[in-house]
Motif scaffolding. Structure first.
Motif, PDB file in Angstrom:
ATOM      1  N   UNK A 147       0.823  -1.212   0.000  1.00 31.64           N
ATOM      2  CA  UNK A 147       0.000   0.000   0.000  1.00 31.64           C
ATOM      3  C   UNK A 147       0.860   1.265   0.000  1.00 31.64           C
ATOM      4  N   UNK A 148       1.966   1.213   0.714  1.00 32.06           N
ATOM      5  CA  UNK A 148       2.889   2.357   0.718  1.00 32.06           C
ATOM      6  C   UNK A 148       3.437   2.590  -0.686  1.00 32.06           C
ATOM      7  N   UNK A 149       3.796   1.509  -1.371  1.00 31.85           N
ATOM      8  CA  UNK A 149       4.303   1.633  -2.747  1.00 31.85           C
ATOM      9  C   UNK A 149       3.235   2.231  -3.654  1.00 31.85           C
ATOM     10  N   UNK A 150       1.997   1.794  -3.469  1.00 34.80           N
ATOM     11  CA  UNK A 150       0.888   2.326  -4.271  1.00 34.80           C
ATOM     12  C   UNK A 150       0.707   3.818  -4.031  1.00 34.80           C
ATOM     13  N   UNK A 151       0.758   4.228  -2.770  1.00 33.08           N
ATOM     14  CA  UNK A 151       0.571   5.636  -2.431  1.00 33.08           C
ATOM     15  C   UNK A 151       1.708   6.491  -2.980  1.00 33.08           C
ATOM     16  N   UNK A 185       7.015  18.945  -3.255  1.00 39.25           N
ATOM     17  CA  UNK A 185       7.153  18.860  -1.806  1.00 39.25           C
ATOM     18  C   UNK A 185       6.382  17.665  -1.244  1.00 39.25           C
ATOM     19  N   UNK A 186       5.279  17.306  -1.911  1.00 41.05           N
ATOM     20  CA  UNK A 186       4.432  16.221  -1.412  1.00 41.05           C
ATOM     21  C   UNK A 186       5.222  14.932  -1.252  1.00 41.05           C
ATOM     22  N   UNK A 187       6.040  14.613  -2.232  1.00 41.14           N
ATOM     23  CA  UNK A 187       6.840  13.377  -2.212  1.00 41.14           C
ATOM     24  C   UNK A 187       7.785  13.363  -1.015  1.00 41.14           C
ATOM     25  N   UNK A 188       8.484  14.476  -0.812  1.00 44.32           N
ATOM     26  CA  UNK A 188       9.501  14.514   0.246  1.00 44.32           C
ATOM     27  C   UNK A 188       8.869  14.551   1.637  1.00 44.32           C
ATOM     28  N   UNK A 189       7.774  15.257   1.785  1.00 43.17           N
ATOM     29  CA  UNK A 189       7.113  15.301   3.093  1.00 43.17           C
ATOM     30  C   UNK A 189       6.582  13.917   3.457  1.00 43.17           C
ATOM     31  N   UNK A 190       5.969  13.234   2.482  1.00 42.93           N
ATOM     32  CA  UNK A 190       5.471  11.880   2.735  1.00 42.93           C
ATOM     33  C   UNK A 190       6.617  10.939   3.088  1.00 42.93           C
ATOM     34  N   UNK A 191       7.727  11.069   2.393  1.00 38.17           N
ATOM     35  CA  UNK A 191       8.898  10.245   2.683  1.00 38.17           C
ATOM     36  C   UNK A 191       9.430  10.505   4.104  1.00 38.17           C
ATOM     37  N   UNK A 192       9.483  11.768   4.494  1.00 40.90           N
ATOM     38  CA  UNK A 192       9.952  12.099   5.845  1.00 40.90           C
ATOM     39  C   UNK A 192       9.053  11.484   6.914  1.00 40.90           C
ATOM     40  N   UNK A 215       2.035   4.085  10.292  1.00 38.17           N
ATOM     41  CA  UNK A 215       2.712   3.065   9.488  1.00 38.17           C
ATOM     42  C   UNK A 215       4.175   2.948   9.883  1.00 38.17           C
ATOM     43  N   UNK A 216       4.831   4.085  10.104  1.00 40.34           N
ATOM     44  CA  UNK A 216       6.224   4.036  10.553  1.00 40.34           C
ATOM     45  C   UNK A 216       6.328   3.260  11.862  1.00 40.34           C
ATOM     46  N   UNK A 217       5.501   3.628  12.842  1.00 43.88           N
ATOM     47  CA  UNK A 217       5.580   3.011  14.164  1.00 43.88           C
ATOM     48  C   UNK A 217       5.264   1.518  14.105  1.00 43.88           C
ATOM     49  N   UNK A 218       4.273   1.148  13.312  1.00 46.19           N
ATOM     50  CA  UNK A 218       3.862  -0.254  13.212  1.00 46.19           C
ATOM     51  C   UNK A 218       4.959  -1.105  12.593  1.00 46.19           C
ATOM     52  N   UNK A 219       5.528  -0.646  11.484  1.00 43.09           N
ATOM     53  CA  UNK A 219       6.598  -1.414  10.835  1.00 43.09           C
ATOM     54  C   UNK A 219       7.869  -1.421  11.686  1.00 43.09           C
ATOM     55  N   UNK A 220       8.117  -0.353  12.423  1.00 42.13           N
ATOM     56  CA  UNK A 220       9.272  -0.293  13.328  1.00 42.13           C
ATOM     57  C   UNK A 220       9.195  -1.447  14.327  1.00 42.13           C
TER      58      UNK A 220
END
Length: 336
Positions: free
Chosen positions: A166-170, A182-189, A280-285
C-alpha cells in the motif's frame, strides 16, 4: 467538610465552606443522623452560598484559561475554540453553577446529533482540565463541578497502518500525479521518521544537518533529532539547495497529498489521512523488531502508554503465552 466516627462510637459533623458559618457538631448516634444534619444545614444556607458564588460565565473562564495557560500550549487556540463551542452548547452558564447532571444531559444531546464518543471525551477532558487549572492558579475557589463525571469507555481498537504494498501504491500515486514536488519529500519524511505531517511540512533548512533532521515546535514542545538514510538525505539536500537557514524547505502540500490518496483505492480510517504515515512508521518499526523505548523517543511521546499501542506488533510480544500455557506440555493436537 466531613462526617466521621469518634473514638466513643458517636458520629460528628464538621462543615467548613466559604460563605456560610462554620460548624462542628458531635454526639450523633448513627452516620445517617450525621449525614441528615449535614444535608439540612447546607440546604439552609444554600441561598447565601449562591449569592456569594463566583458569577463569571463559562465563556469568561475560557478566556481567562487561555490567557493564563492555553496561550502556551501547542494546540491552545484549537482548545479555546472547542471550549467556547462547549460553553455555547451548555448555554453559557455561570461557571460555578454548572452541574454534573447538566453536563451529562449536554453529552447525550451531542452524541444524538452524531458527535463521536472519542471526540466528546476530548471535549470533556478540555473542560475538566480548564476547571482544574484555574483552581490550581487560584482564579476560582470551588471544585471542578464535573470531576465525578466518568469518561465514556470506548472499545480499544488496533491503529491502522499501511502495508508495504500500500505504501508503494501511495508513493506511486504521489510521484505520478502531484505537481507539487514537496508532497513526495514530506510523505517520505513521515514514513522514514514517524513525523506528524505538519512537523515535516513546516521544516526549515537549518533543521537538516549531518545526515539528520531535527523537528522543532512539536506537539510535546520538545525537539527530537532522527537520522536519515544517506541516499535520501543527499536527495533531500539537492531538493533544498540554495535555501537560507530559516527558509522553509517545502511548500504547503497537504491538499496535494489528500488528492493523491483519493486517486488510489486505499480505504483510510476517518481523520487519519496524513496521520496514517506516522502510524505506518511506528507499526513497521515494531514488526521489524524495534525497541519500544526507542520508538517512544522517535515519536516524541511523553507518556509511554501512547507508544505501547504499537507493542503488540513486536515479533516477541507475549511469546511466553506459547510455552507457559496449561496445555503446552501435552504434545501435538491429535487428529479428530
Amino acid at each position: 467538610m466531613a462526617v466521621k466516627q469518634e473514638q466513643n462510637g458517636k458520629w460528628s459533623v464538621q462543615i467548613d465552606r466559604k460563605g456560610i458559618p462554620r460548624v462542628r457538631k458531635g454526639g450523633f448516634a448513627s452516620q445517617k443522623e450525621a449525614d441528615t444534619f449535614e444535608r439540612e444545614y447546607l440546604v439552609r444556607y444554600a441561598g447565601k452560598v449562591n449569592q456569594n458564588a463566583d458569577q463569571r460565565s463559562l465563556k469568561e473562564l475560557v478566556e481567562l484559561w487561555f490567557m493564563y495557560h492555553g496561550l502556551n500550549l501547542a494546540d491552545g487556540e484549537k482548545q479555546r475554540r472547542c471550549l467556547l463551542d462547549v460553553a455555547t452548547g451548555l448555554k453559557n452558564p455561570i461557571a460555578s453553577r454548572l452541574t454534573a447532571e447538566a453536563f451529562v444531559a449536554f453529552r447525550y444531546a451531542r452524541l444524538q446529533v452524531g458527535l463521536s464518543q472519542k471526540t466528546f471525551n476530548n471535549h470533556h477532558g478540555y473542560l475538566s482540565a480548564l476547571y482544574n487549572r484555574l483552581r490550581k492558579l487560584k482564579v476560582i475557589d470551588y471544585e471542578n463541578p464535573i470531576a465525578e463525571v466518568e469518561f465514556i469507555k470506548i472499545q480499544e481498537r488496533q491503529l491502522s497502518y499501511l502495508s508495504v504494498g500500500q505504501i508503494e501504491t501511495l508513493l506511486a500515486a504521489i510521484k505520478a500525479g502531484c505537481k507539487n514536488e514537496s508532497t513526495w519529500y514530506v510523505a517520505q519524511l513521515c514514513l522514514r521518521t514517524g513525523a506528524r505531517w505538519g512537523e515535516a511540512e513546516q521544516l526549515r533548512f537549518k533543521q537538516l544537518h549531518s545526515g539528520r533532521v531535527t523537528f522543532e515546535f512539536t506537539k510535546g514542545k520538545k525537539t527530537r533529532t532522527i537520522p536519515l538514510a544517506a541516499d535520501f538525505y543527499r536527495d533531500l539536500m539537492r531538493f533544498a539547495k540554495y535555501k537560507n537557514p530559516d527558509d522553509r524547505v517545502f511548500g504547503n502540500c497537504i491538499g496535494a497529498f489528500r488528492r493523491a490518496v483519493a486517486r488510489t483505492d486505499l480505504d483510510l480510517p476517518r481523520g487519519q489521512c496524513s496521520h496514517i504515515l506516522r502510524h505506518s512508521f511506528a507499526s513497521h518499526f515494531m514488526m521489524n523488531g524495534g525497541n519500544i523505548l526507542s520508538l517512544q523517543k522517535i515519536l516524541g511521546h511523553a507518556d509511554i502508554g501512547m507508544t505501547m499501542r504499537y507493542a503488540h506488533l513486536s515479533p516477541d510480544h507475549l511469546q511466553d503465552a506459547i510455552k507457559l500455557n496449561p496445555v503446552a506440555g501435552l504434545g501435538s493436537i491429535p487428529d479428530v
